[in-house]
Design a protein around this motif. Structure first.
Motif, PDB file in Angstrom:
ATOM      1  N   SER A 109       0.843  -1.205   0.000  1.00 55.87           N
ATOM      2  CA  SER A 109       0.000   0.000   0.000  1.00 55.87           C
ATOM      3  C   SER A 109       0.874   1.249   0.000  1.00 55.87           C
ATOM      4  O   SER A 109       2.073   1.193   0.295  1.00 55.87           O
ATOM      5  N   LYS A 110       0.257   2.364  -0.316  1.00 54.39           N
ATOM      6  CA  LYS A 110       0.971   3.645  -0.312  1.00 54.39           C
ATOM      7  C   LYS A 110       1.539   3.925   1.090  1.00 54.39           C
ATOM      8  O   LYS A 110       2.657   4.427   1.241  1.00 54.39           O
ATOM      9  N   LEU A 111       0.753   3.564   2.099  1.00 56.19           N
ATOM     10  CA  LEU A 111       1.181   3.794   3.486  1.00 56.19           C
ATOM     11  C   LEU A 111       2.450   3.012   3.797  1.00 56.19           C
ATOM     12  O   LEU A 111       3.387   3.532   4.408  1.00 56.19           O
ATOM     13  N   GLU A 112       2.475   1.761   3.339  1.00 58.72           N
ATOM     14  CA  GLU A 112       3.661   0.917   3.586  1.00 58.72           C
ATOM     15  C   GLU A 112       4.894   1.489   2.878  1.00 58.72           C
ATOM     16  O   GLU A 112       5.988   1.502   3.432  1.00 58.72           O
ATOM     17  N   VAL A 113       4.689   1.955   1.649  1.00 55.45           N
ATOM     18  CA  VAL A 113       5.816   2.524   0.893  1.00 55.45           C
ATOM     19  C   VAL A 113       6.319   3.774   1.595  1.00 55.45           C
ATOM     20  O   VAL A 113       7.528   3.938   1.822  1.00 55.45           O
ATOM     21  N   ASP A 114       5.400   4.651   1.983  1.00 51.83           N
ATOM     22  CA  ASP A 114       5.798   5.920   2.601  1.00 51.83           C
ATOM     23  C   ASP A 114       6.425   5.721   3.973  1.00 51.83           C
ATOM     24  O   ASP A 114       7.279   6.499   4.401  1.00 51.83           O
ATOM     25  N   ALA A 115       5.993   4.658   4.665  1.00 53.74           N
ATOM     26  CA  ALA A 115       6.510   4.426   6.023  1.00 53.74           C
ATOM     27  C   ALA A 115       8.006   4.141   5.994  1.00 53.74           C
ATOM     28  O   ALA A 115       8.746   4.594   6.860  1.00 53.74           O
ATOM     29  N   ASP A 116       8.457   3.391   5.021  1.00 52.72           N
ATOM     30  CA  ASP A 116       9.890   3.071   4.933  1.00 52.72           C
ATOM     31  C   ASP A 116      10.286   2.872   3.462  1.00 52.72           C
ATOM     32  O   ASP A 116      10.391   1.747   2.978  1.00 52.72           O
ATOM     33  N   PRO A 117      10.481   3.996   2.747  1.00 52.74           N
ATOM     34  CA  PRO A 117      10.787   3.869   1.307  1.00 52.74           C
ATOM     35  C   PRO A 117      12.059   3.072   1.042  1.00 52.74           C
ATOM     36  O   PRO A 117      12.142   2.344   0.053  1.00 52.74           O
ATOM     37  N   GLY A 118      13.043   3.191   1.931  1.00 54.08           N
ATOM     38  CA  GLY A 118      14.304   2.462   1.744  1.00 54.08           C
ATOM     39  C   GLY A 118      14.054   0.963   1.745  1.00 54.08           C
ATOM     40  O   GLY A 118      14.550   0.229   0.877  1.00 54.08           O
ATOM     41  N   LYS A 119      13.251   0.513   2.687  1.00 58.08           N
ATOM     42  CA  LYS A 119      12.943  -0.912   2.786  1.00 58.08           C
ATOM     43  C   LYS A 119      12.170  -1.361   1.532  1.00 58.08           C
ATOM     44  O   LYS A 119      12.433  -2.429   0.975  1.00 58.08           O
TER      45      LYS A 119
END
Lengths: 169, 448
Positions: A109-119
């Protein structure tokens, strides 16, 4: 003369004792114990020089996007679609773009991407390219995601699944 | 002196920047000065193996089944009255005789009357196999060591047109009737200095548009908000990969052209849904459907070069009745194609030349297989009859109602079409100058 002989033998005795002591001590090995740090082994992109067949591309991209295997019937039909178009990249892009309309595709989800873009970037490189990103690649994508806030995992996955490196193994 | 040198170099650099966009892939600044006869050329590979007896000689059953009935079943292409007995090549009306209803002609004036007919042209070298014939047709060279599943050994008309005419990839199209028989390999050779970078686009529309479940409704990304960042990410990924490894070989469609092809596919699915695709009136075989989709390619891209491959007549190996039906439908499809070009595509109307030629003939003697009418079938194994062919051309500057050659005086060669197309497009000196056509190949215009 007797005194000289006694001193000479004493000297010989001590000399022998010292040589013996040095020899014994020099033969004693010191035991070293080496440890190995865990290093992940994944292919460098320079080693990818074999082009995937249409079937390999389809099987792998389907598995990457759906996290499950492609059925043989669907594989044959999709492979025919690719053969029916002269520009393979156009064919690949159409097929991936069609898959992206399917709710069964596994996308963060967008939230997951934004939470840790490096990961997210590291996992995307591992998922599609089977390797870790270089530091430069990681930095580029983190900055790119930051400066393009409307970009979603779908867009990133589409770019990876239709990039040249993905066509090779 | 240094100031002079600086000014001279600056002037050269400026001139280079101005001229660079106009330099052709050949390295020349201008296209050839030979006049174009037409801006567009369409080559119909009337393929599958066609006997002269049932096509141009109009012998119907007389020279194949020992039944004395003659007549013309290709009346959009050739002058001549149709047979009046044993009609088996048409459609079947409810309760009627199988194939008993001939398809109405589309053209009021036959293509033979509108153009030039090379009535007896020869396939002079090698075996009369389908792929060898198709490859000779598009490359102008027999390529005697040509194998199946191998691209043409010599450059194709697509490569010549792009290299010497400066056309972009979506200006040149190969429309295949399917993906079998190595047909998808005909859009370019692997000849050094030609090859995929000058290749034509290929589409086998029956397969592409038959895969509705798998591709129809594919997502179209917004050009600015989505596609632009996607392309930037792709460019970065490709750049880092190219630094390390290789490049994906393929046709040089630009990003804009790739998007255009996707748009065409999407539009065609929409037009199919709305019954707007310009199929011929009768579409009961694959060739007719392929011709319908070919007209969609032409309407959308207005290609400079289109090569269209048909093949349904190849049922002749085991079904002579099916062969006659397929010949009749191929003629119907060619008539429809010419009609659409002239009446539905303003950019191509009056500005397009069309050439129709089989890839080879068929044997004089039949094989032992008979069909539902007890009619014998015919193969093609390289006998003299399977080397006999015709070529029909029509369009601007092509003499009307002219017949060249006869059975006793064959004129023309199966490898002549590339040079002929090159002449129509105004690039013949370059194509012939490349020295890669068959030694006997000539433009058909030079044989008149």
């Amino acid at each position: 003369m007797q005194i000289f002989n006694t001193k000479f033998y004493a000297f010989q005795f001590w000399l022998l004792a010292i040589i013996l002591a040095l020899t014994v001590s020099s033969c004693k090995n010191k035991d070293y114990i080496y440890g190995i740090n865990d290093v992940p082994i994944s292919p460098n992109n320079a080693e990818k020089n074999k082009q995937k067949t249409n079937e390999q591309y389809l099987n792998i991209s389907y598995a990457n996007l759906y996290q499950k295997a492609l059925s043989p019937d669907r594989l044959v039909d999709l492979s025919n679609v690719i053969t029916s178009l002269g520009d393979k990249q156009v064919a690949y892009e159409i097929i991936i773009a069609k898959m992206m309309t399917d709710p069964d595709v596994k996308l963060p989800s967008k939230l997951e991407v934004d939470a840790d873009p490096g990961k997210f970037i590291v996992e995307t490189y591992k998922r599609f390219f089977v390797r870790e990103p270089t530091q430069a690649e990681k930095v580029f994508f983190i900055n790119f995601l930051k400066s393009n806030p409307n970009i979603t995992a779908e867009h990133v996955y589409f770019a990876f699944a239709t990039s040249t490196e993905y066509y090779f193994y | 002196m240094r100031r002079r040198k600086f000014i001279r170099q600056a002037a050269l650099a400026t001139g280079g920047i101005i001229a660079a966009p106009y330099i052709l892939p050949t390295g020349r600044l201008f296209a050839t000065t030979n006049p174009q006869m037409a801006e567009h050329v369409v080559f119909v590979l009337f393929a599958g193996g066609v006997r002269q007896q049932e096509s141009i000689l109009q012998r119907y059953l007389a020279d194949s089944q020992q039944i004395d009935i003659e007549g013309n079943i290709m009346y959009n292409m050739f002058k001549g009255a149709p047979p009046d007995l044993k009609i088996a090549y048409g459609t079947t009306l409810p309760g009627g005789q199988a194939g008993g209803q001939p398809i109405s002609p589309i053209l009021s004036t036959t293509l033979e009357e509108q153009g030039t007919l090379f009535a007896e042209l020869l396939y002079t070298k090698g075996g009369t196999g389908h792929y060898g014939g198709l490859s000779a047709g598009v490359s102008g060279h027999y390529g005697l060591t040509q194998g199946l599943r191998q691209r043409p050994l010599h450059p194709t008309i697509f490569e010549y047109a792009r290299r010497f005419g400066g056309y972009k990839a979506t200006d040149v199209w190969m429309v295949g009737n399917g993906i079998g028989g190595s047909v998808p390999l005909l859009n370019h050779s692997e000849y050094p200095e030609f090859g995929s970078k000058f290749g034509g686009n290929f589409i086998a529309p029956i397969v592409t548009f038959g895969a509705k479940e798998y591709i129809d409704g594919f997502k179209v990304y917004h050009p600015d908000d989505e596609l632009d960042p996607i392309r930037k990410m792709q460019a970065f990924l490709n750049q880092t990969f190219l630094l390390q490894s290789g490049e994906l070989p393929g046709i040089n469609n630009s990003n804009e052209e790739k998007e255009d092809i996707k748009k065409f596919i999407k539009n065609t699915f929409d037009r199919l849904e709305k019954n707007q695709v310009a199929f011929p009136p009768v579409t009961d075989n694959g060739d007719a459907v392929t011709i319908g989709f070919a007209t969609e390619v032409m309407k959308y891209f207005k290609p400079k070069v289109t090569v269209l491959n048909l093949s349904a007549v190849d049922v002749c190996h085991g079904n002579f009745t099916g062969y006659l039906k397929s010949l009749h439908r191929a003629d119907h499809g060619v008539g429809h194609l010419w009609n659409v070009i002239q009446n539905q595509i303003p950019e191509m109307s009056g500005n397009t030349a069309m050439i129709v030629m089989p890839e080879h003939g068929r044997n004089l003697d039949h094989n032992p297989i008979t069909d539902e009418n007890d009619w014998f079938s015919y193969d093609h194994n390289g006998d003299a009859n399977s080397r006999r062919m015709f070529a029909l051309m029509v369009g601007p500057g092509i003499p009307a109602n002219l017949r060249v050659g006869s059975e006793s005086n064959p004129v023309g060669d199966a490898t002549d079409i590339v040079a002929t197309m090159a002449e129509i497009l105004g690039i013949k000196p370059d194509v012939q100058g490349a020295g890669l056509l068959d030694g006997y190949s000539k433009s058909l215009f030079d044989r008149i």
